[in-house]
Scaffold this motif. Sequence first.
Motif, PDB file in Angstrom:
ATOM      1  N   GLY A 168      40.823  47.767  38.106  1.00  0.00           N
ATOM      2  CA  GLY A 168      39.720  47.540  37.187  1.00  0.00           C
ATOM      3  C   GLY A 168      39.875  48.378  35.927  1.00  0.00           C
ATOM      4  N   GLY A 169      38.963  48.154  34.991  1.00  0.00           N
ATOM      5  CA  GLY A 169      39.005  48.923  33.756  1.00  0.00           C
ATOM      6  C   GLY A 169      38.293  48.193  32.640  1.00  0.00           C
ATOM      7  N   SER A 170      38.573  48.626  31.429  1.00  0.00           N
ATOM      8  CA  SER A 170      37.951  48.045  30.239  1.00  0.00           C
ATOM      9  C   SER A 170      38.981  47.265  29.450  1.00  0.00           C
ATOM     10  N   VAL A 171      38.549  46.139  28.919  1.00  0.00           N
ATOM     11  CA  VAL A 171      39.452  45.276  28.169  1.00  0.00           C
ATOM     12  C   VAL A 171      38.639  44.531  27.111  1.00  0.00           C
ATOM     13  N   GLN A 172      39.299  44.137  26.057  1.00  0.00           N
ATOM     14  CA  GLN A 172      38.617  43.345  25.035  1.00  0.00           C
ATOM     15  C   GLN A 172      38.600  41.873  25.432  1.00  0.00           C
ATOM     16  N   ALA A 173      37.643  41.167  24.876  1.00  0.00           N
ATOM     17  CA  ALA A 173      37.536  39.742  25.155  1.00  0.00           C
ATOM     18  C   ALA A 173      38.861  39.037  24.847  1.00  0.00           C
ATOM     19  N   GLY A 174      39.222  38.139  25.746  1.00  0.00           N
ATOM     20  CA  GLY A 174      40.484  37.439  25.624  1.00  0.00           C
ATOM     21  C   GLY A 174      41.630  38.089  26.375  1.00  0.00           C
ATOM     22  N   GLY A 175      41.397  39.287  26.850  1.00  0.00           N
ATOM     23  CA  GLY A 175      42.433  40.019  27.570  1.00  0.00           C
ATOM     24  C   GLY A 175      42.511  39.627  29.040  1.00  0.00           C
ATOM     25  N   SER A 176      43.398  40.320  29.742  1.00  0.00           N
ATOM     26  CA  SER A 176      43.654  40.026  31.157  1.00  0.00           C
ATOM     27  C   SER A 176      43.641  41.303  31.974  1.00  0.00           C
ATOM     28  N   LEU A 177      43.293  41.146  33.231  1.00  0.00           N
ATOM     29  CA  LEU A 177      43.383  42.220  34.206  1.00  0.00           C
ATOM     30  C   LEU A 177      43.796  41.627  35.540  1.00  0.00           C
ATOM     31  N   ARG A 178      44.438  42.435  36.351  1.00  0.00           N
ATOM     32  CA  ARG A 178      44.799  42.017  37.698  1.00  0.00           C
ATOM     33  C   ARG A 178      44.253  43.036  38.684  1.00  0.00           C
ATOM     34  N   LEU A 179      43.400  42.579  39.560  1.00  0.00           N
ATOM     35  CA  LEU A 179      42.855  43.429  40.602  1.00  0.00           C
ATOM     36  C   LEU A 179      43.655  43.246  41.882  1.00  0.00           C
ATOM     37  N   SER A 180      43.792  44.336  42.615  1.00  0.00           N
ATOM     38  CA  SER A 180      44.463  44.294  43.908  1.00  0.00           C
ATOM     39  C   SER A 180      43.543  44.875  44.964  1.00  0.00           C
ATOM     40  N   CYS A 181      43.713  44.406  46.186  1.00  0.00           N
ATOM     41  CA  CYS A 181      42.919  44.924  47.297  1.00  0.00           C
ATOM     42  C   CYS A 181      43.810  44.944  48.524  1.00  0.00           C
ATOM     43  N   ALA A 182      44.024  46.132  49.060  1.00  0.00           N
ATOM     44  CA  ALA A 182      44.898  46.281  50.216  1.00  0.00           C
ATOM     45  C   ALA A 182      44.083  46.630  51.458  1.00  0.00           C
ATOM     46  N   GLY A 183      44.374  45.923  52.526  1.00  0.00           N
ATOM     47  CA  GLY A 183      43.720  46.188  53.797  1.00  0.00           C
ATOM     48  C   GLY A 183      44.558  47.117  54.652  1.00  0.00           C
ATOM     49  N   SER A 184      43.896  48.010  55.383  1.00  0.00           N
ATOM     50  CA  SER A 184      44.601  48.926  56.265  1.00  0.00           C
ATOM     51  C   SER A 184      43.737  49.211  57.493  1.00  0.00           C
ATOM     52  N   GLY A 185      44.286  50.001  58.389  1.00  0.00           N
ATOM     53  CA  GLY A 185      43.579  50.270  59.624  1.00  0.00           C
ATOM     54  C   GLY A 185      43.806  49.128  60.604  1.00  0.00           C
ATOM     55  N   TYR A 186      42.786  48.819  61.379  1.00  0.00           N
ATOM     56  CA  TYR A 186      42.913  47.735  62.344  1.00  0.00           C
ATOM     57  C   TYR A 186      42.687  46.402  61.630  1.00  0.00           C
ATOM     58  N   PHE A 187      43.550  46.142  60.675  1.00  0.00           N
ATOM     59  CA  PHE A 187      43.416  44.950  59.846  1.00  0.00           C
ATOM     60  C   PHE A 187      44.350  43.874  60.361  1.00  0.00           C
ATOM     61  N   ALA A 188      43.808  42.741  60.699  1.00  0.00           N
ATOM     62  CA  ALA A 188      44.618  41.649  61.237  1.00  0.00           C
ATOM     63  C   ALA A 188      45.294  40.895  60.103  1.00  0.00           C
ATOM     64  N   SER A 189      46.611  40.882  60.118  1.00  0.00           N
ATOM     65  CA  SER A 189      47.367  40.157  59.091  1.00  0.00           C
ATOM     66  C   SER A 189      46.957  38.692  59.075  1.00  0.00           C
ATOM     67  N   GLY A 190      46.770  38.170  57.871  1.00  0.00           N
ATOM     68  CA  GLY A 190      46.346  36.788  57.738  1.00  0.00           C
ATOM     69  C   GLY A 190      44.855  36.587  57.735  1.00  0.00           C
ATOM     70  N   SER A 191      44.087  37.674  57.847  1.00  0.00           N
ATOM     71  CA  SER A 191      42.633  37.550  57.788  1.00  0.00           C
ATOM     72  C   SER A 191      42.219  36.940  56.455  1.00  0.00           C
ATOM     73  N   CYS A 192      41.107  36.240  56.476  1.00  0.00           N
ATOM     74  CA  CYS A 192      40.581  35.634  55.256  1.00  0.00           C
ATOM     75  C   CYS A 192      40.094  36.735  54.315  1.00  0.00           C
ATOM     76  N   MET A 193      40.634  36.768  53.112  1.00  0.00           N
ATOM     77  CA  MET A 193      40.257  37.769  52.127  1.00  0.00           C
ATOM     78  C   MET A 193      39.800  37.086  50.846  1.00  0.00           C
ATOM     79  N   GLY A 194      38.890  37.737  50.153  1.00  0.00           N
ATOM     80  CA  GLY A 194      38.389  37.130  48.934  1.00  0.00           C
ATOM     81  C   GLY A 194      37.773  38.145  47.997  1.00  0.00           C
ATOM     82  N   TRP A 195      37.188  37.619  46.942  1.00  0.00           N
ATOM     83  CA  TRP A 195      36.593  38.437  45.895  1.00  0.00           C
ATOM     84  C   TRP A 195      35.174  37.984  45.583  1.00  0.00           C
ATOM     85  N   PHE A 196      34.328  38.972  45.317  1.00  0.00           N
ATOM     86  CA  PHE A 196      32.955  38.757  44.887  1.00  0.00           C
ATOM     87  C   PHE A 196      32.719  39.618  43.653  1.00  0.00           C
ATOM     88  N   ARG A 197      31.627  39.343  42.952  1.00  0.00           N
ATOM     89  CA  ARG A 197      31.264  40.221  41.850  1.00  0.00           C
ATOM     90  C   ARG A 197      29.759  40.276  41.691  1.00  0.00           C
TER      91      ARG A 197
END
Length: 121
Positions: free
Chosen positions: A8-37
Motif C-alpha cells: 500500500g501507499g500513496s499515489v497520484q491519480a492515474g498511477g498503479s499499485l500492487r498489493l500482496s498478501c501472504a498466508g502462513s501458519g496452518y494455511f491450506a494451500s489453494g484456499s480461497c483468497m480475496g480482497w476487500f476494501r
Amino acid sequence: VQLVESGGGSVQAGGSLRLSCAGSGYFASGSCMGWFRRAPGKGLIVIGYGNIVYADSVKGRFTISQDNAKNTVYLQMNSLQPEDTAMYYCAARSAGSWCRPSLGSRDFAYWGQGTQVTVSS
C-alpha cells in the motif's frame, strides 16, 4: 493462520499499485483468497476473490491473481482514482471452503491487518 499484506501507499491519480498478501501458519494451500476494501465513512465491500474481480467500480482496472505455491494473492491496481482511497484487506476462507460466486465478508474466516491506499488528484 496469518495473512500479511504489503504494497500500500500513496499515489497520484492515474498511477498503479500492487498489493500482496501472504498466508502462513496452518494455511491450506489453494484456499480461497480475496480482497476487500473500506473507504472512509463507508462499509466493507468485496473487490474479488478466486482470480475474479466482482466490484463493478474497479472492473477493467484491477486484477486479482493467486499463487497457490506461495500462498499469496495479489491485487494489481491500475488507473487509480481518488475514489479508490481506502483501507484494503485481504481475506481467506477456511480450509475446504472453496471460492464460489456471491461470497460476502462473513464467508471469509481469516483477515489481514489492512493496508492503506491513498490516491491524490
